[in-house]
Structure formats: structure tokens, C-alpha cells
Write a protein that holds these residues in place. Sequence first.
Motif, PDB file in Angstrom:
ATOM      1  N   GLN A 152     -50.561  17.691  58.770  1.00 52.11           N
ATOM      2  CA  GLN A 152     -51.667  18.514  58.305  1.00 52.11           C
ATOM      3  C   GLN A 152     -51.235  19.393  57.132  1.00 52.11           C
ATOM      4  O   GLN A 152     -51.969  19.539  56.161  1.00 52.11           O
ATOM      5  CB  GLN A 152     -52.204  19.375  59.466  1.00 52.11           C
ATOM      6  CG  GLN A 152     -53.440  20.147  59.138  1.00 52.11           C
ATOM      7  CD  GLN A 152     -54.637  19.219  58.950  1.00 52.11           C
ATOM      8  OE1 GLN A 152     -54.757  18.180  59.582  1.00 52.11           O
ATOM      9  NE2 GLN A 152     -55.529  19.598  58.041  1.00 52.11           N
ATOM     10  N   GLU A 153     -50.040  19.970  57.235  1.00 52.98           N
ATOM     11  CA  GLU A 153     -49.521  20.799  56.139  1.00 52.98           C
ATOM     12  C   GLU A 153     -49.313  19.972  54.871  1.00 52.98           C
ATOM     13  O   GLU A 153     -49.606  20.415  53.754  1.00 52.98           O
ATOM     14  CB  GLU A 153     -48.218  21.468  56.566  1.00 52.98           C
ATOM     15  CG  GLU A 153     -48.407  22.563  57.580  1.00 52.98           C
ATOM     16  CD  GLU A 153     -47.091  23.107  58.108  1.00 52.98           C
ATOM     17  OE1 GLU A 153     -46.008  22.669  57.642  1.00 52.98           O
ATOM     18  OE2 GLU A 153     -47.145  23.967  58.998  1.00 52.98           O
ATOM     19  N   ARG A 154     -48.788  18.751  55.002  1.00 52.26           N
ATOM     20  CA  ARG A 154     -48.575  17.877  53.850  1.00 52.26           C
ATOM     21  C   ARG A 154     -49.896  17.539  53.190  1.00 52.26           C
ATOM     22  O   ARG A 154     -50.032  17.600  51.953  1.00 52.26           O
ATOM     23  CB  ARG A 154     -47.845  16.601  54.297  1.00 52.26           C
ATOM     24  CG  ARG A 154     -47.474  15.653  53.156  1.00 52.26           C
ATOM     25  CD  ARG A 154     -46.808  14.403  53.663  1.00 52.26           C
ATOM     26  NE  ARG A 154     -47.583  13.647  54.616  1.00 52.26           N
ATOM     27  CZ  ARG A 154     -48.590  12.800  54.292  1.00 52.26           C
ATOM     28  NH1 ARG A 154     -48.910  12.643  53.052  1.00 52.26           N
ATOM     29  NH2 ARG A 154     -49.225  12.140  55.229  1.00 52.26           N
ATOM     30  N   ILE A 155     -50.932  17.237  53.976  1.00 48.56           N
ATOM     31  CA  ILE A 155     -52.250  16.898  53.438  1.00 48.56           C
ATOM     32  C   ILE A 155     -52.849  18.090  52.719  1.00 48.56           C
ATOM     33  O   ILE A 155     -53.409  17.974  51.617  1.00 48.56           O
ATOM     34  CB  ILE A 155     -53.190  16.369  54.531  1.00 48.56           C
ATOM     35  CG1 ILE A 155     -52.679  15.028  55.056  1.00 48.56           C
ATOM     36  CG2 ILE A 155     -54.622  16.245  54.049  1.00 48.56           C
ATOM     37  CD1 ILE A 155     -53.397  14.539  56.276  1.00 48.56           C
ATOM     38  N   ASN A 156     -52.727  19.277  53.294  1.00 44.08           N
ATOM     39  CA  ASN A 156     -53.248  20.503  52.678  1.00 44.08           C
ATOM     40  C   ASN A 156     -52.559  20.774  51.337  1.00 44.08           C
ATOM     41  O   ASN A 156     -53.194  21.173  50.350  1.00 44.08           O
ATOM     42  CB  ASN A 156     -53.087  21.709  53.608  1.00 44.08           C
ATOM     43  CG  ASN A 156     -54.068  21.676  54.759  1.00 44.08           C
ATOM     44  OD1 ASN A 156     -55.100  21.001  54.688  1.00 44.08           O
ATOM     45  ND2 ASN A 156     -53.752  22.413  55.812  1.00 44.08           N
ATOM     46  N   SER A 157     -51.222  20.595  51.302  1.00 42.70           N
ATOM     47  CA  SER A 157     -50.499  20.838  50.027  1.00 42.70           C
ATOM     48  C   SER A 157     -50.902  19.826  48.965  1.00 42.70           C
ATOM     49  O   SER A 157     -51.006  20.172  47.785  1.00 42.70           O
ATOM     50  CB  SER A 157     -48.993  20.831  50.275  1.00 42.70           C
ATOM     51  OG  SER A 157     -48.575  19.548  50.638  1.00 42.70           O
ATOM     52  N   GLU A 158     -51.118  18.589  49.339  1.00 48.60           N
ATOM     53  CA  GLU A 158     -51.557  17.569  48.385  1.00 48.60           C
ATOM     54  C   GLU A 158     -52.962  17.897  47.864  1.00 48.60           C
ATOM     55  O   GLU A 158     -53.267  17.660  46.687  1.00 48.60           O
ATOM     56  CB  GLU A 158     -51.548  16.185  49.016  1.00 48.60           C
ATOM     57  CG  GLU A 158     -50.175  15.600  49.224  1.00 48.60           C
ATOM     58  CD  GLU A 158     -50.205  14.262  49.919  1.00 48.60           C
ATOM     59  OE1 GLU A 158     -51.325  13.746  50.196  1.00 48.60           O
ATOM     60  OE2 GLU A 158     -49.128  13.726  50.204  1.00 48.60           O
ATOM     61  N   ASN A 159     -53.805  18.413  48.710  1.00 47.60           N
ATOM     62  CA  ASN A 159     -55.168  18.749  48.300  1.00 47.60           C
ATOM     63  C   ASN A 159     -55.181  19.929  47.312  1.00 47.60           C
ATOM     64  O   ASN A 159     -56.048  20.013  46.461  1.00 47.60           O
ATOM     65  CB  ASN A 159     -56.053  19.078  49.508  1.00 47.60           C
ATOM     66  CG  ASN A 159     -56.428  17.826  50.294  1.00 47.60           C
ATOM     67  OD1 ASN A 159     -56.360  16.716  49.772  1.00 47.60           O
ATOM     68  ND2 ASN A 159     -56.788  18.026  51.539  1.00 47.60           N
ATOM     69  N   LYS A 160     -54.231  20.831  47.453  1.00 47.34           N
ATOM     70  CA  LYS A 160     -54.183  21.999  46.545  1.00 47.34           C
ATOM     71  C   LYS A 160     -53.738  21.583  45.154  1.00 47.34           C
ATOM     72  O   LYS A 160     -54.073  22.230  44.190  1.00 47.34           O
ATOM     73  CB  LYS A 160     -53.236  23.053  47.114  1.00 47.34           C
ATOM     74  CG  LYS A 160     -53.814  23.796  48.295  1.00 47.34           C
ATOM     75  CD  LYS A 160     -52.848  24.837  48.770  1.00 47.34           C
ATOM     76  CE  LYS A 160     -53.388  25.520  49.998  1.00 47.34           C
ATOM     77  NZ  LYS A 160     -52.456  26.488  50.532  1.00 47.34           N
ATOM     78  N   GLN A 161     -52.963  20.539  45.029  1.00 51.39           N
ATOM     79  CA  GLN A 161     -52.435  20.115  43.715  1.00 51.39           C
ATOM     80  C   GLN A 161     -53.433  19.389  42.898  1.00 51.39           C
ATOM     81  O   GLN A 161     -54.420  19.028  42.911  1.00 51.39           O
ATOM     82  CB  GLN A 161     -51.206  19.242  43.886  1.00 51.39           C
ATOM     83  CG  GLN A 161     -50.074  19.986  44.485  1.00 51.39           C
ATOM     84  CD  GLN A 161     -48.896  19.059  44.772  1.00 51.39           C
ATOM     85  OE1 GLN A 161     -48.946  17.850  44.573  1.00 51.39           O
ATOM     86  NE2 GLN A 161     -47.818  19.653  45.219  1.00 51.39           N
TER      87      GLN A 161
END
Length: 161
Positions: A152-161
Motif C-alpha cells: 500500500q505504501e509503495r502504491i501511494n508513493s508511486e501515485n504521488k510521483q
Amino acid sequence: MAFVPKVHNRAVPIANRHVHYRSQRTHQERHINTLDSIKPRIENRWGTTHNGVKEQKQPTYSHLGANSKKAQLQDERYAQIELENYRLLEKLSKILVRSHDPTLGTREWGAGVRLDSNMMPVIDHAVAAQSNEFGAAIQPTSLNLGYRRQQQERINSENKQ
């Protein structure tokens, strides 16, 4: 003292029995009529006139009009009904206020059993938030919770970029 013979039959001799019975019956009828027509010498009825003044007031007996025992029994019955209604209302309000958490207001007593405020056993079929009992139920958790959190954290960080 002179000798007086005993007379066993002291009834007055009757010459004609039918005439005697008829006269006795008419005498009895006259006596009954006289008794029926007797008037009192003293006039003491309510509402009568004494020396030209009519008496108006009737006696009042309040203790005869008010049935105290019946009123007492009725009051006791109403008090009993009111108490029963209060208890019923209290039970209904407890049902309405009852939480969905069956462990609320209970304490652990043994394995799988809890006691409520009335010391009635409640089967512990829900998981308690905290427990002081050995071997108490533990909140079910996922075995891959850590991995899912990382994803979930990885997906959230990818979405912010």
C-alpha cells in the motif's frame, strides 16, 4: 293446708269447636289490624314539623359514605401496577440502550465465560479488546499484514510521483 288435686287438663272447656275457632280467628285478625295501624306517640322523623317549624337538615354520616377499606385496597393495587410498569419500562430501556458489544459491562470469569452486573454468566463469543485471562481470545489478524502494508505504501508513493 288443704288438699288440692292436680288438674292436668287446664284448658277452658269449649262447647262448639267450630264457633270457638272462628271467634279466635276474628280476634287474631283484629289484633293484627290494630298493630298495623299503631302510630308513634313521639314524631321523630326527619323533615317533620314541630310547633310550626319544619326541620330541614338530614343527618350525615361521612364514615358510611366513604368506603375507606376499598379505597385503601385500590390505592395498594394502583401502587403495585405502577411498580410493575416501572420495572417493565426499565427493562425496555435497557434493551434499547444495549450496546452491540456483548462484553460491555461484563468482566471475565473463566475461559469463554463472562459475568454481567447481575452476576449472570454471559458466554464470551466475541473478542475482547483487552483481556487479563490466560489464553484469552486474540483479535484475529492477517498473516500477511506487513506485506500488504508495504504494498500500500509503495502504491501511494508511486501515485504521488
